[in-house]
Write an enzyme that holds these catalytic residues in place. Structure first.
Site, PDB file in Angstrom:
ATOM      1  N   ALA A 127       0.747  -1.323  -0.060  1.00  0.00           N
ATOM      2  CA  ALA A 127      -0.091  -0.093   0.151  1.00  0.00           C
ATOM      3  C   ALA A 127       1.145   1.341  -0.017  1.00  0.00           C
ATOM      4  CB  ALA A 127      -1.020  -0.013   1.382  1.00  0.00           C
ATOM      5  N   GLY A 153       1.032 -15.141   0.023  1.00  0.00           N
ATOM      6  CA  GLY A 153       1.262 -16.173  -1.139  1.00  0.00           C
ATOM      7  C   GLY A 153       1.236 -15.707  -2.392  1.00  0.00           C
ATOM      8  N   GLY A 154       0.858 -14.107  -2.452  1.00  0.00           N
ATOM      9  CA  GLY A 154       0.983 -13.590  -3.618  1.00  0.00           C
ATOM     10  C   GLY A 154      -0.226 -13.727  -4.391  1.00  0.00           C
ATOM     11  N   ARG A 206     -13.342 -18.368   5.428  1.00  0.00           N
ATOM     12  CA  ARG A 206     -11.938 -18.561   6.389  1.00  0.00           C
ATOM     13  C   ARG A 206     -12.316 -18.594   7.617  1.00  0.00           C
ATOM     14  NH1 ARG A 206      -6.882 -14.846   3.915  1.00  0.00           N
ATOM     15  NH2 ARG A 206      -6.716 -16.340   2.250  1.00  0.00           N
ATOM     16  N   LEU A 245      -4.166  -8.327  -1.357  1.00  0.00           N
ATOM     17  CA  LEU A 245      -3.268  -7.556  -2.093  1.00  0.00           C
ATOM     18  C   LEU A 245      -3.949  -6.674  -2.870  1.00  0.00           C
ATOM     19  CD1 LEU A 245      -0.921 -10.420  -2.714  1.00  0.00           C
ATOM     20  CD2 LEU A 245      -0.512  -8.720  -1.298  1.00  0.00           C
TER      21      LEU A 245
END
Ligand code: ADP
Length: 575
Positions: free
Chosen positions: A137, A169-170, A403, A557
């Site tokens: 960010a 983890g991208g 989650r 992300l």
């Protein structure tokens, strides 16, 4: 009662502030920043509020608003403000006969002045924009602000850039018809919006969610335009609820940081590591700079002509802070976060009046390493292609669930422990890498995963009943065929039937703090009453109000880049 509780919370935070701020500079005489400051304290008859006006670095006036019983408190209200102005400090004698009100006035004045105190600095440095935090960010904001010609200084407290962004983890969520249609996946920013909002129990701010989901495809294109590479095949990262996660080609989050850092360097953004911001300076209502401390302990003031972007990340690594907001998040729980995710931005922003939102929403994952809580070290990739089993060799939840749902289900299993199980469909060769740049072979070698050529052999290796495990796998495979999974899993891929098979032990771990400073869709920070704090922008995990109670996997992300860009644009264009 409710009011008292929130006040208690506020006072708790103030206590923390005093520790972080004043404790470090014993003996140094502070001055005051000009402005009008509100303070609050609990008093006999209810809350007591004060307005303190500072002009020319001097306390000019203290005005008290109290609901205490008239008569008893009058003497304190009449006499204490003048005494405080005379002493230029809240440390004055209490008025006898009205000691409770006196103490409350002193406390409220201290509360008001906490954002006004400026300790001496070794030097002052000038910039147009100061960015605090060098994760995605902060870097995205620095790039966008410098793209607009601003002289930008970025302060990072750790020895290296990256924060949680580089450890992730991208996976980057964005509706992306060009890629998705090739895989027969139907999607749109609208669907992404609906799933994000519903996945957070509709507690996210719809305007912020819309900004995220509409901005995600453009943010993806922006990164790609700067040379960042993503896999052409989209996948479903854990908890994403839909196959729209883009896997970065470079390992973990390194591709993001590498790409953004190169763009920032090109624009001559001055990046300072080992430089910890510990105060946002607000003068006459406007944020004008930051004070930061270097490794040598020297305090430096960074003046920001246009404004400041706060991008300090979350607080999952701050055990005290996270438990304060959610008592269930006990200190024994590990975290996936880097050690610098300690909520500094929350402390700094609230000291100058920022509002907070959703602080109690803290995300756990069912995917922690049993020893460290870290997110890496497990074998598997796509939600569609793995299952979880408990110590009895049984499944207990849909692996495509939210989650929070999956973690709560795991918490109910024996020893709060599970194995994530996959086969060669996920890992075609032992050299195939997981999202953390580790091969299946490496994970097995370092003991974080087990492998065998049959389910029964694997069962023996991990100490579960072979017959029960076999039955679980057979039932799962039958559900894949009938598209009728016993646990209601909708995202179904291949059978689990192709050797070698893998099992990785996993436990609950603290992952993401959904709450944080309150912003609007222009990434401007809002105060507790909802008014814009001029000159202060925020983006990334330090902000709240986007993900509601539960963040979808792969949305963080996207959030960092979308709102980082908006903050960087806004700090220049809305100055
Ligand atoms: P995001 O990309 O959501 O902002 P990250 O965790 O990737 O989140 O990045 C936040 C960064 O901010 C981290 O690199 C962290 O070390 C840095 N940071 C946190 N607190 C401070 C502080 N007080 N001063 C400077 N940098 C900070």
């Amino acid at each position: 009662m409710k009011r008292k509780a929130s006040l208690a919370l506020l006072l708790g935070l103030m206590g923390m502030l005093v520790l972080v701020g004043a404790g470090e500079f014993k003996g140094a005489k502070p001055s005051y920043l000009d402005g009008s400051y509100e303070g609050l304290a609990a008093s006999h008859g209810g809350d007591l509020s004060v307005t303190v006006v500072v002009k020319g670095s001097k306390i000019k006036s203290v005005t008290v608003k109290a609901t205490d019983t008239a008569g008893i408190s009058d003497a304190a209200i009449e006499q204490l403000p003048a005494a405080i102005v005379k002493a230029q400090s809240a440390e004055v004698d209490v008025i006898s006969g009205a000691s409770e009100t006196s103490e409350a006035i002193k406390e409220a004045v201290k509360d008001a002045l906490k954002g006004a105190i400026l300790y001496p600095v070794a030097k002052t440095v000038k910039a147009d924009v100061v960015v605090i935090g060098g994760g995605n960010a902060g870097l995205a904001a620095a790039v966008e602000a410098s793209n607009r010609g601003a002289k930008v200084i970025l302060l990072e407290k750790m020895a290296a850039l990256g924060g949680n962004s580089i450890r992730s983890g991208g996976a980057f969520n964005a509706a992306d018809p060009a890629r998705q249609q090739k895989q027969g996946i139907e999607d749109s920013p609208q669907k992404h919006y609906e799933q994000t909002l519903a996945g957070g129990d509709n507690k996210g701010d719809p305007e912020l969610v819309r900004t995220l989901t509409d901005g995600a495809p453009k943010a993806l294109a922006w990164l790609e335009g700067m040379g960042m590479k993503f896999d052409d095949k989209v996948f479903t990262v854990l908890g994403a609820l839909w196959p729209r996660s883009h896997a970065a080609i470079d390992p973990v989050g390194t591709g993001f940081i590498k790409t953004l850092k190169a763009a920032a360097d090109k624009n001559k953004v001055q990046i300072l590591v080992d430089m910890k911001a510990d105060q946002i300076i607000r003068e006459n209502g406007r944020v004008t700079g930051v004070v930061a401390v270097g490794k040598d302990g020297k305090r430096i003031r960074y003046n920001a002509k246009f404004g400041v972007v706060l991008a300090t990340g979350g607080f999952a690594a701050n055990k005290e802070m996270r438990q304060k907001y959610d008592a269930r998040i006990t200190p024994n729980l590990g975290t996936t976060n880097h050690p610098g995710a300690t909520g500094d931005g929350i402390v700094m922003a609230t000291a100058i009046g920022s509002g907070l939102v959703g602080m109690e929403y803290i995300q756990m994952l069912p995917l922690g390493d049993p020893k460290t809580g870290a997110l890496d070290g497990w074998v598997g990739f796509n939600v569609e292609d793995y299952i979880y089993i408990n110590k009895q060799g049984k499944r207990f939840v849909s692996e495509a669930e939210r989650r929070d749902v999956m973690t709560q289900a795991l918490i109910k299993q024996t020893d709060q422990f599970m194995y994530i199980v996959c086969d060669a469909h996920s890992m075609p060769t032992p050299q195939t890498k997981n999202s953390f740049n580790q091969t299946a072979e490496q994970c097995v070698k370092n003991g974080s995963a087990f492998t065998a050529d049959t389910i029964e052999e694997l069962a023996v290796k991990i100490g579960v009943d072979p017959a029960a495990f076999r039955k679980t796998v057979d039932e799962y495979n039958a559900g894949v065929d009938s598209k009728n999974d016993p646990f209601g899993k909708k995202l179904l891929g291949q059978h689990i039937d192709k050797a070698p098979f893998y099992a990785s032990p996993r436990v609950p771990t603290v992952h993401h703090t959904m709450g944080g400073v309150r912003i609007n869709a222009k990434a401007q920070v809002l105060d507790a009453k909802g008014a814009v704090i001029p000159g202060l922008f925020a983006a990334g995990e330090v902000t709240g109000g986007i993900h509601g109670t539960n963040r979808l996997g792969g949305n963080a992300l996207a959030d960092t880049i979308v709102f980082g860009r908006i903050a960087g644009q806004g700090v220049v264009e809305l100055k």
